[in-house]
Design an enzyme around this catalytic site. Structure first.
Site, PDB file in Angstrom:
ATOM      1  N   LYS A 200       0.879  -1.188   0.000  1.00 34.93           N
ATOM      2  CA  LYS A 200       0.000   0.000   0.000  1.00 34.93           C
ATOM      3  C   LYS A 200       0.907   1.226   0.000  1.00 34.93           C
ATOM      4  CE  LYS A 200      -1.988   3.161   1.775  1.00 34.93           C
ATOM      5  NZ  LYS A 200      -1.768   4.539   1.261  1.00 34.93           N
TER       6      LYS A 200
ATOM      7  N   GLU B  48       9.442  17.094  13.925  1.00 31.57           N
ATOM      8  CA  GLU B  48      10.040  16.698  12.655  1.00 31.57           C
ATOM      9  C   GLU B  48       9.505  17.603  11.551  1.00 31.57           C
ATOM     10  OE1 GLU B  48       8.739  13.014  10.864  1.00 31.57           O
ATOM     11  OE2 GLU B  48      10.815  12.540  10.365  1.00 31.57           O
TER      12      GLU B  48
HETATM   13  P1  NAD Z   1       2.121   9.199   6.836  1.00 30.87           P
HETATM   14  O1  NAD Z   1       2.226   8.574   8.166  1.00 30.87           O
HETATM   15  O2  NAD Z   1       1.201  10.334   6.644  1.00 30.87           O
HETATM   16  O3  NAD Z   1       1.662   8.123   5.748  1.00 30.87           O
HETATM   17  C1  NAD Z   1       2.395   6.944   5.486  1.00 30.87           C
HETATM   18  C2  NAD Z   1       1.495   5.904   4.851  1.00 30.87           C
HETATM   19  O4  NAD Z   1       0.475   5.517   5.773  1.00 30.87           O
HETATM   20  C3  NAD Z   1       0.755   6.357   3.585  1.00 30.87           C
HETATM   21  O5  NAD Z   1       0.735   5.247   2.708  1.00 30.87           O
HETATM   22  C4  NAD Z   1      -0.629   6.681   4.104  1.00 30.87           C
HETATM   23  O6  NAD Z   1      -1.652   6.555   3.129  1.00 30.87           O
HETATM   24  C5  NAD Z   1      -0.816   5.633   5.180  1.00 30.87           C
HETATM   25  N1  NAD Z   1      -1.736   5.984   6.275  1.00 30.87           N
HETATM   26  C6  NAD Z   1      -2.089   7.230   6.704  1.00 30.87           C
HETATM   27  N2  NAD Z   1      -2.899   7.128   7.784  1.00 30.87           N
HETATM   28  C7  NAD Z   1      -3.046   5.799   8.043  1.00 30.87           C
HETATM   29  C8  NAD Z   1      -3.732   5.058   9.056  1.00 30.87           C
HETATM   30  N3  NAD Z   1      -4.427   5.669  10.015  1.00 30.87           N
HETATM   31  N4  NAD Z   1      -3.643   3.713   9.047  1.00 30.87           N
HETATM   32  C9  NAD Z   1      -2.911   3.088   8.113  1.00 30.87           C
HETATM   33  N5  NAD Z   1      -2.241   3.722   7.120  1.00 30.87           N
HETATM   34  C10 NAD Z   1      -2.301   5.072   7.089  1.00 30.87           C
HETATM   35  O7  NAD Z   1       3.626   9.544   6.461  1.00 30.87           O
HETATM   36  P2  NAD Z   1       4.170  10.374   5.216  1.00 30.87           P
HETATM   37  O8  NAD Z   1       3.822  11.798   5.441  1.00 30.87           O
HETATM   38  O9  NAD Z   1       3.776   9.690   3.947  1.00 30.87           O
HETATM   39  O10 NAD Z   1       5.773  10.158   5.361  1.00 30.87           O
HETATM   40  C11 NAD Z   1       6.589  10.975   6.112  1.00 30.87           C
HETATM   41  C12 NAD Z   1       6.916  10.324   7.438  1.00 30.87           C
HETATM   42  O11 NAD Z   1       7.535   9.068   7.228  1.00 30.87           O
HETATM   43  C13 NAD Z   1       7.913  11.120   8.247  1.00 30.87           C
HETATM   44  O12 NAD Z   1       7.487  11.175   9.595  1.00 30.87           O
HETATM   45  C14 NAD Z   1       9.197  10.299   8.162  1.00 30.87           C
HETATM   46  O13 NAD Z   1      10.098  10.452   9.216  1.00 30.87           O
HETATM   47  C15 NAD Z   1       8.666   8.918   8.096  1.00 30.87           C
HETATM   48  N6  NAD Z   1       9.686   8.014   7.532  1.00 30.87           N
HETATM   49  C16 NAD Z   1      10.367   7.167   8.395  1.00 30.87           C
HETATM   50  C17 NAD Z   1      11.356   6.325   7.883  1.00 30.87           C
HETATM   51  C18 NAD Z   1      12.126   5.386   8.790  1.00 30.87           C
HETATM   52  O14 NAD Z   1      12.828   4.537   8.269  1.00 30.87           O
HETATM   53  N7  NAD Z   1      12.017   5.498  10.107  1.00 30.87           N
HETATM   54  C19 NAD Z   1      11.653   6.353   6.515  1.00 30.87           C
HETATM   55  C20 NAD Z   1      10.960   7.236   5.693  1.00 30.87           C
HETATM   56  C21 NAD Z   1       9.966   8.064   6.218  1.00 30.87           C
END
Ligand code: NAD
Length: 481
Positions: free
Chosen positions: A176, A384
């Site tokens: 997803k 962040e």
């Molecule tokens: P996000 O949490 O908004 O979304 C990530 C994914 O989760 C998307 O596919 C989204 O559609 C889905 N999603 C959103 N709400 C959900 C829910 N309630 N239940 C299940 N799925 C849901 O994150 P983003 O804005 O896409 O990415 C940025 C974030 O990702 C930053 O906080 C970054 O630090 C983190 N990140 C962490 C790593 C790591 O290795 N620790 C790597 C890359 C990015």
């Protein structure tokens, strides 16, 4: 470009409702493609297709060697299609073409090749129990159906970091991708099928948060591996409690950079700038909080601000570009909101702090931004930002720098700049972070684990550690008495 579809079992299909979403080129603000917006009925269908794939003879009867060969073939196909995949990642995510060509795509291929090797090395153990007449051993079993939910910053790599170990250990997967950047994951799934992954063993659901929520809530899913924001990670843990499915979390970061008094300042300036601005600061391991010894701070600020101003900002498709656009209009507004809070809370803006206009005004471009006189309580020092914003803070001695570096909810990555061997080796064990770099950029390699302490997550990706994330350990007691 025609609308992309869902992969459910053997079939590429539109969403059951016919709904679609749109993904935008962040360099121009123009619509790039439509994608199928999966409905709850599609989630149900994908979970049952994945269960059938997991239980199919075609998948179960594959020898470890044959499974490894399929992963190796995926790596080959990624490399054969490298130029197309890099261009796709750049147009959908915005990352500079040099990053997608030389980092994102090759790293994904390397990840599949690394886990191809593990398929034949999933060994168990013999346990010396003290019950007479027993032969007791352990074996690793796949979990079953795993839901792999990814963010928009490195869509192709992060999908690879999850899919490769999931398949190497014999699971069936449902990917997803983030709604902002689905396109390279669609291609990854196509290539996995082309490489010989049997029907149902890899499935694709595109769409927004509702699709992710339905996957997390589904009783037929045995594990969720999630990379994304800490707030969503917390929601996932709450939602997964009902079924007690396994959850792996790679969440946010706020990496400190400690520049020791003895550091090579020019190397620290260049390394910190690259570490802060890699993928326009949209990297979970990006360096964000710069603790610089008071005796070196003026020189550091002057040099890093000048170097930041000199970087070429432009569309990712331009090979000269160093700083590309932010991934979406919403994210641009969020980053600017943080910068505004920095100014309001009393930080000193040295450079940047605004959207780029002129011929780039339709894209989501933001100037690299440097703040000084940042205090530990300010919003920009705590939250962040996930954008090109650097906060510089002087310190008096290393004990103080370490305490302040650790004064955060996050614990993903950190970096130390020093020419002293003792400092280099003694600081990492005092820093609360899953990875500590010394005198270099944030690096990721499939051979080394990646993951966070505290609110940066649960578990580890990469290395042999990831195999534990996708397997159950089963003990077998044989009565020899
Ligand atoms: P996000 O949490 O908004 O979304 C990530 C994914 O989760 C998307 O596919 C989204 O559609 C889905 N999603 C959103 N709400 C959900 C829910 N309630 N239940 C299940 N799925 C849901 O994150 P983003 O804005 O896409 O990415 C940025 C974030 O990702 C930053 O906080 C970054 O630090 C983190 N990140 C962490 C790593 C790591 O290795 N620790 C790597 C890359 C990015």
């Amino acid at each position: 470009m025609p609308a992309t579809q869902l992969l459910i079992g053997e079939e590429w299909v539109d969403a059951a409702t016919g709904a679609t979403g749109q993904t935008v080129d962040p360099a121009t603000g123009e619509i790039l493609a439509d994608f199928a917006e999966a409905s709850p009925a599609d989630v149900d269908a994908a979970v049952s297709a994945a269960r059938s794939g997991f239980e199919s003879d075609e998948w179960r009867s594959l020898t470890p060697d044959a499974r490894g060969k399929i992963l190796w073939r995926i790596a080959d196909l990624i490399e054969e299609n490298g130029a197309e995949l890099a261009a796709l990642e750049t147009s959908d995510q915005g990352q500079p073409i040099g990053v997608s060509t030389n980092v994102s795509i090759p790293l994904a291929a390397q990840t599949f090749r690394y886990y191809a090797g593990w398929a034949t090395k999933l060994e168990g153990k013999v346990s010396p129990v003290s019950i007479p007449g027993q032969f007791t051993y352990q074996q690793r079993r796949p979990l079953g159906v795993v839901g792999l939910i990814t963010p928009w910053n490195f869509p192709f790599d992060i999908a690879a970091w999850k899919l490769a170990p999931a398949l190497a250990t014999g699971n069936a997967a449902i990917l997803k991708p983030a709604e902002q950047t689905p396109l390279s994951t669609v291609r990854l799934v196509e290539l996995a099928r082309e490489a010989g992954v049997p029907a149902g063993v890899v499935n694709l659901l595109t769409g927004g948060p509702e699709v992710g929520k339905a996957l997390v809530a589904h009783d037929g899913v045995d594990k969720i591996s999630f990379t994304g924001s800490t707030a969503v990670g917390q929601d996932i843990v709450r939602a997964a409690a009902a079924s007690l499915k396994r959850v792996g979390l790679e969440l946010g970061g706020k990496a400190p950079s400690i520049v020791a008094q003895d550091a090579d300042i020019d190397a620290a300036v260049m390394g910190n700038l690259q570490g802060a601005l890699f993928n326009t600061g949209q990297a979970c391991g990006a360096f964000t909080r710069f603790f610089v010894h008071r005796s070196r701070v003026d020189e550091f600020v002057e040099k890093i601000a000048a170097a930041a101003d000199a970087l070429k900002i432009g569309p990712g498709s331009d090979p000269e570009t160093v700083v590309g656009p932010l991934a979406s209009a919403e994210h641009l507004a969020r980053v600017h909101g943080f910068v505004t809070s920095g100014k309001t809370e009393g930080a000193q803006l040295v450079t940047g702090g605004e959207r780029v206009g002129g011929e780039l005004e339709n894209g989501f471009f933001y100037r690299p931004t440097v703040f000084t006189e940042v205090t530990d309580e300010m919003t920009i020092a705590r939250e962040e930002i996930f954008g090109p914003v650097l906060s510089i803070m002087p310190y008096e001695d290393l004990d103080e720098a370490i305490a302040r570096a650790n004064n955060t909810d996050f614990g993903l990555a950190a970096v130390v700049w020093t020419q002293d061997l003792k400092t280099a080796h003694s600081l990492p064990e005092r820093i609360e972070a899953g990875t500590v770099f010394v005198n270099q950029l944030p690096l990721i390699d499939p051979g080394a684990p990646w993951g966070g302490f505290g609110k940066s997550g649960w578990g580890r990706e990469m290395g042999a550690y990831s195999l534990d994330e996708y397997t159950e350990t089963q003990s077998v007691f044989i009565n020899l008495g």
